[in-house]
Write a protein that holds these residues in place. Structure first.
Motif, PDB file in Angstrom:
ATOM      1  N   VAL B 193       0.815  -1.203   0.000  1.00  0.00           N
ATOM      2  CA  VAL B 193       0.000   0.000   0.000  1.00  0.00           C
ATOM      3  C   VAL B 193       0.853   1.260   0.000  1.00  0.00           C
ATOM      4  O   VAL B 193       0.486   2.270  -0.592  1.00  0.00           O
ATOM      5  CB  VAL B 193      -0.964  -0.019   1.206  1.00  0.00           C
ATOM      6  CG1 VAL B 193      -1.905   1.158   1.126  1.00  0.00           C
ATOM      7  CG2 VAL B 193      -1.741  -1.303   1.234  1.00  0.00           C
ATOM      8  N   TYR B 194       2.039   1.198   0.638  1.00  0.00           N
ATOM      9  CA  TYR B 194       2.816   2.442   0.683  1.00  0.00           C
ATOM     10  C   TYR B 194       3.342   2.848  -0.685  1.00  0.00           C
ATOM     11  O   TYR B 194       3.583   4.027  -0.939  1.00  0.00           O
ATOM     12  CB  TYR B 194       3.940   2.378   1.720  1.00  0.00           C
ATOM     13  CG  TYR B 194       4.921   1.240   1.581  1.00  0.00           C
ATOM     14  CD1 TYR B 194       4.845   0.136   2.424  1.00  0.00           C
ATOM     15  CD2 TYR B 194       5.932   1.268   0.642  1.00  0.00           C
ATOM     16  CE1 TYR B 194       5.736  -0.903   2.331  1.00  0.00           C
ATOM     17  CE2 TYR B 194       6.838   0.227   0.531  1.00  0.00           C
ATOM     18  CZ  TYR B 194       6.737  -0.856   1.381  1.00  0.00           C
ATOM     19  OH  TYR B 194       7.626  -1.884   1.280  1.00  0.00           O
ATOM     20  N   MET B 196       1.534   2.364  -3.425  1.00  0.00           N
ATOM     21  CA  MET B 196       0.323   2.979  -3.954  1.00  0.00           C
ATOM     22  C   MET B 196       0.194   4.403  -3.429  1.00  0.00           C
ATOM     23  O   MET B 196      -0.130   5.338  -4.164  1.00  0.00           O
ATOM     24  CB  MET B 196      -0.869   2.132  -3.486  1.00  0.00           C
ATOM     25  CG  MET B 196      -2.183   2.485  -4.094  1.00  0.00           C
ATOM     26  SD  MET B 196      -2.305   1.899  -5.776  1.00  0.00           S
ATOM     27  CE  MET B 196      -3.134   0.344  -5.523  1.00  0.00           C
ATOM     28  N   ALA B 197       0.486   4.576  -2.134  1.00  0.00           N
ATOM     29  CA  ALA B 197       0.378   5.903  -1.522  1.00  0.00           C
ATOM     30  C   ALA B 197       1.359   6.863  -2.174  1.00  0.00           C
ATOM     31  O   ALA B 197       1.027   8.018  -2.445  1.00  0.00           O
ATOM     32  CB  ALA B 197       0.636   5.807  -0.021  1.00  0.00           C
ATOM     33  N   ALA B 198       2.573   6.376  -2.461  1.00  0.00           N
ATOM     34  CA  ALA B 198       3.567   7.233  -3.089  1.00  0.00           C
ATOM     35  C   ALA B 198       3.113   7.640  -4.482  1.00  0.00           C
ATOM     36  O   ALA B 198       3.251   8.798  -4.893  1.00  0.00           O
ATOM     37  CB  ALA B 198       4.914   6.517  -3.153  1.00  0.00           C
ATOM     38  N   LYS B 199       2.524   6.696  -5.206  1.00  0.00           N
ATOM     39  CA  LYS B 199       2.011   7.027  -6.539  1.00  0.00           C
ATOM     40  C   LYS B 199       0.919   8.081  -6.433  1.00  0.00           C
ATOM     41  O   LYS B 199       0.842   8.996  -7.239  1.00  0.00           O
ATOM     42  CB  LYS B 199       1.447   5.779  -7.215  1.00  0.00           C
ATOM     43  CG  LYS B 199       2.499   4.862  -7.770  1.00  0.00           C
ATOM     44  CD  LYS B 199       1.812   3.720  -8.512  1.00  0.00           C
ATOM     45  CE  LYS B 199       2.801   2.628  -8.863  1.00  0.00           C
ATOM     46  NZ  LYS B 199       2.106   1.383  -9.231  1.00  0.00           N
TER      47      LYS B 199
END
Lengths: 321, 311, 344
Positions: B193-194, B196-199
């Motif tokens: 998920v992190y 994804m969060a960065a994206k």
């Protein structure tokens, strides 16, 4: 609506099912199948549904973290569904997301200072000293002592990590935040802290929320409007008060009746749905809910109902109405 | 941090590994004092005599050799071959001491380079996927399908004799394992998920690879690399043993073993007469490989995900 | 109360289960007492880390190193389980006391058919033949509401949906007519509508089998629906223990009270959610005095220094708190409106 922040038109997201040596596509998982709705400026739209109904895919597709198969997404009137990666970066500041799992959503090898400042760094905002200052302010705001900024995620509890995730999302001053099951993984006593924090931040930063959850009680508390999804479709959308007073779609009714209520004297008619949710790879013909519906009619297995406007702002997709 | 040190010191195996490695490092660093060179090129092993037959430990330098070295103008501080001499009168002790430097050079350079190639190709392949992944992975498959030793031999034969050529061959056919490992772990890590969060924050792809994916995936590769240092040295030794490695007289363990090739059995009636010609080079190689393997194990213990929370 | 006349199935006395970790001793369960009567459902409620699951595992003696039950008695039919050998425990597990786990996917073995797995305990405990066991399994699958049981019996766990797997787990637990069932968050990983199905099923089956149930959950809604009595746990200890209606309508412990006012709910309109400040304390560094005092709005000097003991405040209402009277006053205000909110 001219005060729509986000407007979604016929959004479709299919995932290919690949099989065999040559990974040829043998079918499609219809995660999100032609949905349309608006999110108004400053509101909280609660999106509720069971696992696999496509609510998270909807969120990721709006943010272009998943590419839409077809359909349009308008953000402040601009179509962001087909612009390229580079053009999309400019909108990322305005659209943020908070994830469900506070443990996996923070990079375990990064200090929280860098986690929160990452968005600022990616967009070259502020110099490094002001960034640290901003990180401190954000931490303070979400309720974590700013002098913890040099620590790593594993030094925090689940609730604290979720606060860090919120600070990360706030860093870019977004217009909208999508909360994808953002409080589902938290303990009961921590959950209300975070829900209250969301509420406070909303008025403070003038935020719009798309609040995704499977728990209708949370949705009821936080949302202005409620949208119910079933198997890739929106079956009902209405302002909260109207929705809970006058639930129309048979699935939504069953969903409301299934929510456990912390009150042993609370008596109600519970509608137990037979069977399981069918696979989104092969949804039933006609109305997708018809095999489990108590009020099923002849037409339901033939014709797929449209999302109809019944009252002011009350939309339902069912042949009964 | 204290916990890691405590853990290291409590574990006998890792302690032995670290000590052994330390000894080898010290040998490499102090080679000029342990075995002062007699030739201008320190990697040239001095010969104690012109004898073809290996000579036992304690064998003294012959007079004509002494005359040669004196004419080169270097002081002769050691005139006995304490580990004996190999075929051709080469001083085994000298060859092993300076060969330690060679071993480190081969091991570290080849592993670093092949890891670099593997990590770059593997992470690009995993992160971007699609046709790039297909292409890179098929290339990897092709390289993997060629038997490593044969390929390395063919390549060194083509390129010519020499340690640098051996290293090129080792790198050319040694990167695939790293590419596979890093690809596998990036494929799973990029779903975190992190990432994804960065994206969602608008972080650029290469930054995501460098700041999120590699730091979270590189450790198994480092463990593998540390273990490979030993095996790279063995392979280089094998190539030397087969005669395609270091040039004649170059301080290299493989060469020392290859010198012993004809003398392993001993002479009729005297089995193992030339044991020292095999034993000393052999034990150096074995201990070197062992030390890296133990260190690799230790690294893995430390980086074990169950302990990661405490790092 | 009526329970006094019924048989006690299980009595846990002063149970202490500690974890001996490198960093120190974690007192996961620190002096827990409760009893379960024939045919009733006892709810163990608390947040993660409060010790509710460890309590369950301790009862079945399923804990491995570093966890160890260091003190207490677990009287099952007046026999202390803690004194039983592993061999004797094996005869009790599955037959007399059965467990239902949270994650139906991982608690079923993926390489065996569900029929085989349910039949296993029948074969072990009743020495049934394959044919007999199969017949019984099909019967059980039908009872737990799995359609076409003759076919399902030969399917593997991955062929079933989450709800169906949990039904299969329940069938497995009920296979040997256990006296006591322990369910550890059995519906937490399920969807709301499936959860409703499973809860209804459990209620029906409990009546049918006349088994007792220890229901472990963090969900106050679920527990309100199924439990007869409830023990609320916090930081390894029971803080409040009484019948379900008293817990929900006249809570006497500030923690229970705090939980009830901090959950969003469908049965009443709420302007603002209250919240319990702070976090669950680190089990290695529990605060002195009452373990809840740093998060408690009622805390006084006494709470910070002296740990309260469990006292029976009213008939059958047991609470661990110094400030019961103040909590009662506060709760009365809210509980009143809450009763009114019960409409339908």
């Amino acid at each position: 609506m001219n005060n729509s922040l986000i407007s979604i038109k016929n959004l479709v997201k299919y995932f290919p099912i690949k099989k065999g040596v040559f990974r040829s596509t043998v079918g499609w998982i219809k995660a999100v199948d032609k949905i349309s709705f608006d999110i108004y400026n400053g509101e909280t739209l609660g999106l509720v549904g069971e696992s696999g109904c496509g609510k998270s895919t909807t969120a990721l597709t709006i943010l272009r973290l998943e590419e839409p198969t077809s359909g349009e997404i308008f953000f402040q009137g601009e179509n962001i569904s087909s612009i390229n990666k580079k053009q999309m970066r400019k909108y990322r500041k305005d659209l943020q997301i908070i994830f469900q799992d506070p443990y996996s959503s923070l990079d375990p090898r990064m200090k929280i200072k860098n986690i929160i400042a990452e968005g600022l760094a990616a967009h070259n905002l502020l110099d490094s000293r002001t960034r640290v200052q901003k990180v401190g302010e954000l931490l303070e705001r979400v309720g974590i002592p700013p002098d913890y900024m040099d620590r790593f995620p594993h030094e925090f509890s689940g609730g604290q990590r979720q606060r860090i995730g919120i600070a990360r999302a706030l860093a870019l001053n977004p217009k909208m935040i999508i909360c994808d099951e953002a409080v589902s993984a938290l303990d009961v006593s921590i959950r209300s802290q975070i829900i209250n924090l969301f509420k406070e931040l909303q008025s403070e930063f003038n935020l719009t929320y798309l609040f995704i959850a499977h728990d209708l009680s949370v949705i009821k508390y936080i949302s202005d409007r409620v949208a119910v999804m079933y198997l890739g479709k929106i079956v009902e959308i209405a302002p909260k008060d109207i929705f809970f007073k006058n639930t129309l779609h048979p699935y939504a009714i069953a969903l409301v009746s299934a929510v456990p209520v912390p009150n042993p004297d609370f008596k109600r008619k519970r509608i137990l749905l037979p069977g399981d949710v069918p696979s989104p790879a092969n949804p039933p013909k006609g109305c997708r809910f018809h095999p489990r519906c108590q009020k099923v009619m002849e037409i339901c297995s033939q014709v797929e109902p449209e999302l109809k406007k019944l009252d002011k702002d009350h939309y339902v997709s069912c042949h009964l109405y | 941090m204290n916990r890691i040190i405590r853990k290291l010191l409590n574990n006998t195996a890792s302690l032995i590994g670290l000590l052994l490695l330390l000894v080898f490092i010290l040998i490499a660093v102090f080679a000029p004092y342990l075995a002062p060179p007699l030739f201008p090129d320190p990697y040239q092993i001095p010969r104690m005599s012109w004898d073809v037959e290996p000579q036992p430990p304690g064998f003294p330098m012959s007079d004509d050799m002494r005359f040669v070295y004196e004419s080169l103008g270097k002081p002769i501080t050691r005139d006995k071959a304490i580990f004996g001499t190999a075929q051709g009168g080469y001083d085994i002790f000298y060859g092993l001491i300076w060969g330690t430097r060679t071993a480190f050079r081969i091991g570290i350079i080849t592993v670093t380079l092949s890891m670099l190639i593997g990590v770059i190709l593997g992470s690009l392949s995993a992160y971007f996927g699609g046709w790039l992944d297909e292409l890179l992975m098929r290339i990897t498959d092709i390289f993997l399908s060629i038997p490593f030793l044969v390929a390395a031999m063919v390549l060194t034969t083509i390129l010519g004799r020499g340690l640098d050529k051996v290293m090129i061959a080792l790198v050319a056919f040694g990167w695939m394992g790293y590419a596979r490992v890093i690809r596998g772990s990036i494929l799973s890590t990029k779903e975190e998920v992190y990432v994804m969060a960065a994206k969602a924050l608008g972080v650029k792809d290469f930054r995501i690879i460098a700041f999120h994916l590699l730091p979270n995936t590189i450790f198994p590769v480092l463990v593998q690399a540390s273990m490979n240092i030993g095996s790279m040295v063995v392979t280089a030794a094998a190539l030397s043993f087969l005669g395609v490695g270091a040039p004649l007289g170059y301080a290299d363990w493989g060469q020392m073993v290859s010198f012993a090739r004809n003398w392993i059995i001993g002479s009729p009636g005297k089995a193992g007469e030339y044991w020292y010609a095999v034993f000393f080079p052999g034990i150096f190689i074995v201990l070197f490989v062992l030390s890296w393997n133990l260190v690799g194990d230790t690294l893995r213990d430390i980086l074990d995900p169950r302990l990661r929370g405490e790092l | 109360m009526e329970n006094k006349n019924r048989d006690k199935v299980l009595e846990v006395k002063n149970l202490k289960t500690y974890f001996f970790t490198e960093d120190g001793i974690v007192k996961a369960v620190d002096g827990v007492d409760f009893e379960v009567y024939q045919g009733e459902t006892l709810g163990l409620v608390g947040e993660s880390g409060c010790g509710k699951s460890v309590t369950a595992f301790s009862i079945l003696k399923l804990l491995d190193y570093p966890g160890k039950t260091v003190e207490g008695q677990i009287l099952f039919k007046e026999d202390d389980l803690l004194k039983k050998s592993e061999e004797q425990m094996r005869k009790i597990r599955g037959k007399e006391i059965a467990m239902i786990f949270q994650e139906p996917m991982t608690s079923l073995n993926p390489v065996f058919t569900i029929g085989f797995q349910i039949a296993e305990s029948l074969k072990v405990h009743y020495k049934m033949s394959n044919l007999e066991a199969r017949k019984k399994v099909i019967e059980l699958l039908e009872k737990v509401g799995i359609p076409i049981p003759e076919q399902r019996v030969d399917e593997y766990p991955h062929q079933l949906s989450g709800g169906m797997r949990q039904r299969a787990m329940i069938a497995m637990a009920l296979a040997c007519d256990p006296v006591l069932l322990i369910a550890d968050e059995p519906t937490t990983s399920l969807d709301v509508t499936i959860q409703a199905q499973i809860l209804e099923l459990m209620k029906t089956l409990l009546k049918q089998f006349n088994s007792s149930l220890i229901m472990i959950t963090h969900d106050l809604g679920v527990i309100a629906e199924i439990a007869d009595r409830i023990a609320v746990m916090y930081a390894g200890k029971i803080v409040e223990y009484t019948d379900t209606r008293s817990i929900f309508f006249s809570p006497l412990h500030p923690y229970t009270f705090g939980l009830l006012t901090s959950i969003p709910r469908l049965d009443m309109e709420m302007e603002k959610l209250e919240s319990i400040p702070g976090v669950v304390p680190d089990p290695l560094h529990f605060p002195e005095g009452c373990k809840f005092h740093p998060r408690c709005g009622f805390a006084t000097e006494r709470c910070r220094k002296e740990e309260p003991s469990l006292l029976e405040i009213e008939n059958g209402h047991i609470v661990r708190c110094w400030q019961v009277d103040r909590v009662r006053e506060e709760a009365k205000k809210i509980a009143f409106t809450r009763r009114l909110a019960v409409v339908e």
